[in-house]
Design a protein around this motif. Structure first.
Motif, PDB file in Angstrom:
ATOM      1  N   GLU A  20     -34.238  35.118  33.696  1.00 29.83           N
ATOM      2  CA  GLU A  20     -32.859  34.804  34.060  1.00 29.83           C
ATOM      3  C   GLU A  20     -32.038  36.080  34.245  1.00 29.83           C
ATOM      4  OE1 GLU A  20     -29.282  32.951  34.926  1.00 29.83           O
ATOM      5  OE2 GLU A  20     -31.355  32.222  35.028  1.00 29.83           O
ATOM      6  N   ARG A  21     -32.269  37.069  33.396  1.00 30.31           N
ATOM      7  CA  ARG A  21     -31.531  38.322  33.524  1.00 30.31           C
ATOM      8  C   ARG A  21     -31.892  39.040  34.826  1.00 30.31           C
ATOM      9  NH1 ARG A  21     -33.233  39.059  28.277  1.00 30.31           N
ATOM     10  NH2 ARG A  21     -34.302  41.029  28.742  1.00 30.31           N
ATOM     11  N   ILE A  22     -33.148  38.971  35.194  1.00 29.30           N
ATOM     12  CA  ILE A  22     -33.574  39.593  36.455  1.00 29.30           C
ATOM     13  C   ILE A  22     -32.918  38.883  37.643  1.00 29.30           C
ATOM     14  CG2 ILE A  22     -35.539  40.063  37.969  1.00 29.30           C
ATOM     15  CD1 ILE A  22     -37.251  40.248  35.372  1.00 29.30           C
ATOM     16  N   LEU A  23     -32.873  37.566  37.589  1.00 31.64           N
ATOM     17  CA  LEU A  23     -32.255  36.803  38.673  1.00 31.64           C
ATOM     18  C   LEU A  23     -30.753  37.068  38.749  1.00 31.64           C
ATOM     19  CD1 LEU A  23     -34.198  33.445  38.352  1.00 31.64           C
ATOM     20  CD2 LEU A  23     -34.167  34.959  40.347  1.00 31.64           C
ATOM     21  N   ALA A  41     -35.930  49.821  40.599  1.00 28.58           N
ATOM     22  CA  ALA A  41     -35.432  50.563  39.439  1.00 28.58           C
ATOM     23  C   ALA A  41     -34.030  50.118  39.060  1.00 28.58           C
ATOM     24  CB  ALA A  41     -35.455  52.066  39.724  1.00 28.58           C
ATOM     25  N   ALA A  42     -33.181  49.886  40.065  1.00 32.14           N
ATOM     26  CA  ALA A  42     -31.820  49.434  39.789  1.00 32.14           C
ATOM     27  C   ALA A  42     -31.817  48.029  39.199  1.00 32.14           C
ATOM     28  CB  ALA A  42     -30.994  49.472  41.070  1.00 32.14           C
ATOM     29  N   LEU A  43     -32.689  47.186  39.684  1.00 33.24           N
ATOM     30  CA  LEU A  43     -32.797  45.824  39.156  1.00 33.24           C
ATOM     31  C   LEU A  43     -33.253  45.841  37.704  1.00 33.24           C
ATOM     32  CD1 LEU A  43     -34.495  44.304  42.302  1.00 33.24           C
ATOM     33  CD2 LEU A  43     -32.278  43.557  41.406  1.00 33.24           C
ATOM     34  N   ILE A  44     -34.239  46.670  37.416  1.00 37.71           N
ATOM     35  CA  ILE A  44     -34.763  46.788  36.056  1.00 37.71           C
ATOM     36  C   ILE A  44     -33.679  47.285  35.105  1.00 37.71           C
ATOM     37  CG2 ILE A  44     -36.325  48.187  34.629  1.00 37.71           C
ATOM     38  CD1 ILE A  44     -38.380  47.935  36.920  1.00 37.71           C
ATOM     39  N   GLU A  45     -32.920  48.271  35.573  1.00 38.67           N
ATOM     40  CA  GLU A  45     -31.855  48.816  34.726  1.00 38.67           C
ATOM     41  C   GLU A  45     -30.765  47.774  34.482  1.00 38.67           C
ATOM     42  OE1 GLU A  45     -28.643  52.520  34.635  1.00 38.67           O
ATOM     43  OE2 GLU A  45     -29.988  52.253  36.353  1.00 38.67           O
ATOM     44  N   ARG A  46     -30.347  47.068  35.525  1.00 38.63           N
ATOM     45  CA  ARG A  46     -29.280  46.082  35.371  1.00 38.63           C
ATOM     46  C   ARG A  46     -29.719  44.911  34.496  1.00 38.63           C
ATOM     47  NH1 ARG A  46     -24.516  44.678  38.119  1.00 38.63           N
ATOM     48  NH2 ARG A  46     -24.477  46.915  38.529  1.00 38.63           N
ATOM     49  N   ALA A  47     -30.984  44.513  34.614  1.00 40.23           N
ATOM     50  CA  ALA A  47     -31.484  43.371  33.845  1.00 40.23           C
ATOM     51  C   ALA A  47     -31.906  43.747  32.430  1.00 40.23           C
ATOM     52  CB  ALA A  47     -32.671  42.739  34.578  1.00 40.23           C
ATOM     53  N   HIS A  48     -31.990  45.053  32.150  1.00 36.99           N
ATOM     54  CA  HIS A  48     -32.430  45.528  30.838  1.00 36.99           C
ATOM     55  C   HIS A  48     -33.819  44.994  30.486  1.00 36.99           C
ATOM     56  CE1 HIS A  48     -28.531  47.300  30.194  1.00 36.99           C
ATOM     57  NE2 HIS A  48     -27.922  46.136  30.289  1.00 36.99           N
ATOM     58  N   VAL A  49     -34.748  45.201  31.402  1.00 37.38           N
ATOM     59  CA  VAL A  49     -36.136  44.823  31.160  1.00 37.38           C
ATOM     60  C   VAL A  49     -37.016  46.029  31.480  1.00 37.38           C
ATOM     61  CG1 VAL A  49     -35.762  42.380  31.682  1.00 37.38           C
ATOM     62  CG2 VAL A  49     -36.452  43.944  33.520  1.00 37.38           C
ATOM     63  N   GLN A  56     -44.185  41.018  35.558  1.00 39.70           N
ATOM     64  CA  GLN A  56     -44.767  39.791  35.004  1.00 39.70           C
ATOM     65  C   GLN A  56     -44.091  38.559  35.603  1.00 39.70           C
ATOM     66  OE1 GLN A  56     -44.281  40.352  30.763  1.00 39.70           O
ATOM     67  NE2 GLN A  56     -46.440  40.907  30.480  1.00 39.70           N
ATOM     68  N   HIS A  57     -42.807  38.687  35.888  1.00 46.30           N
ATOM     69  CA  HIS A  57     -42.049  37.559  36.432  1.00 46.30           C
ATOM     70  C   HIS A  57     -42.041  37.535  37.956  1.00 46.30           C
ATOM     71  CE1 HIS A  57     -40.444  36.011  32.644  1.00 46.30           C
ATOM     72  NE2 HIS A  57     -40.299  37.266  32.254  1.00 46.30           N
ATOM     73  N   PHE A  58     -42.026  38.715  38.571  1.00 42.90           N
ATOM     74  CA  PHE A  58     -41.978  38.798  40.031  1.00 42.90           C
ATOM     75  C   PHE A  58     -42.958  39.877  40.488  1.00 42.90           C
ATOM     76  CE2 PHE A  58     -37.843  37.338  38.566  1.00 42.90           C
ATOM     77  CZ  PHE A  58     -37.727  36.149  39.272  1.00 42.90           C
ATOM     78  N   ALA A  59     -44.018  39.429  41.124  1.00 45.71           N
ATOM     79  CA  ALA A  59     -45.087  40.358  41.509  1.00 45.71           C
ATOM     80  C   ALA A  59     -44.610  41.403  42.506  1.00 45.71           C
ATOM     81  CB  ALA A  59     -46.257  39.581  42.089  1.00 45.71           C
ATOM     82  N   LEU A  64     -38.854  38.274  44.480  1.00 45.44           N
ATOM     83  CA  LEU A  64     -37.547  38.145  43.847  1.00 45.44           C
ATOM     84  C   LEU A  64     -36.488  37.758  44.879  1.00 45.44           C
ATOM     85  CD1 LEU A  64     -35.623  38.367  41.466  1.00 45.44           C
ATOM     86  CD2 LEU A  64     -35.540  40.843  41.838  1.00 45.44           C
ATOM     87  N   VAL A  65     -36.581  38.312  46.072  1.00 43.33           N
ATOM     88  CA  VAL A  65     -35.632  37.951  47.130  1.00 43.33           C
ATOM     89  C   VAL A  65     -35.706  36.450  47.404  1.00 43.33           C
ATOM     90  CG1 VAL A  65     -35.027  38.239  49.569  1.00 43.33           C
ATOM     91  CG2 VAL A  65     -35.678  40.231  48.196  1.00 43.33           C
TER      92      VAL A  65
END
Length: 202
Positions: A20-23, A41-49, A56-59, A64-65
């Motif tokens: 959910e955080r990634i989305l 990298a920006a998505l990972i930073e914003r989602a804190h994962v 694991q969630h989005f290959a 993800l798009v």
């Protein structure tokens, strides 16, 4: 006016609900800054994962798009499209309500339709994204046709399709110029079309 809202701030750090955080991060960054301009990298930073959790969630980023766009079909529907499902308005009022501006505080940059934006960025290279956009736009057009029939239009197919063209044109122009005035004129054109369509059945 077609718009979407994003979460007020970065996703909470740690805890459960990584998907959910990634989305949510995708919704904020893809819509606000663009798909190509937003790296993993920006998505990972914003989602804190961690990168491992992300993949694991989005290959892939493309996966993800696709998930980001599908969210607008159910969990976070586009505000203007929701107008067509309102039960407190007549069919005629629903057809015109899609042209109403959505107030934001403070005023946001007008980004327009997330599906249109994704199609432009995909540029025909992302087949599944293009298919999602076509399906969404066709479904919206069909809802306009059904609503036009409920309103008693003489030719609901033509009216629904014409309203779709006016709406999509206003949406694109308002985003291109960051000016919602296009919807003022789009609504006037829609009112004229609707009046003519209803008078022909009187």
């Amino acid at each position: 006016m077609e718009t979407t809202k994003t979460a007020a701030g970065p996703a909470a750090r740690g805890g459960r609900g990584a998907r959910e955080r990634i989305l949510r991060a995708a919704e904020e960054l893809f819509y606000g800054h663009g798909i190509h301009a937003t790296g993993v990298a920006a998505l990972i930073e914003r989602a804190h994962v961690s990168p491992r959790t992300f993949y694991q969630h989005f290959a892939t980023k493309n996966a993800l798009v696709e998930a980001y766009l599908l969210r607008f079909e159910s969990e976070a529907p586009i505000a203007s499209e929701v107008q067509l499902t309102r039960t407190d308005l007549t069919p005629e009022q629903r057809l015109l309500a899609i042209f109403d501006p959505v107030e934001t505080d403070p005023p946001d940059v007008i980004r327009g339709c997330p599906f249109h934006n994704a199609a432009v960025e995909a540029a025909g290279e992302l087949r599944q994204v293009a298919d999602l956009v076509k399906q969404h736009k066709a479904a919206f057009r069909d809802r306009l046709v059904v609503t036009a029939a409920e309103a008693g239009a003489s030719d609901p197919q033509s009216l629904g399709r014409q309203l779709a063209v006016i709406y999509e044109g206003a949406n694109s122009l308002s985003a291109s110029c960051n000016d919602a005035e296009a919807f003022v004129y789009a609504r006037r054109a829609a009112e004229a079309l609707l009046k003519t369509a209803l008078e022909q059945t009187a």
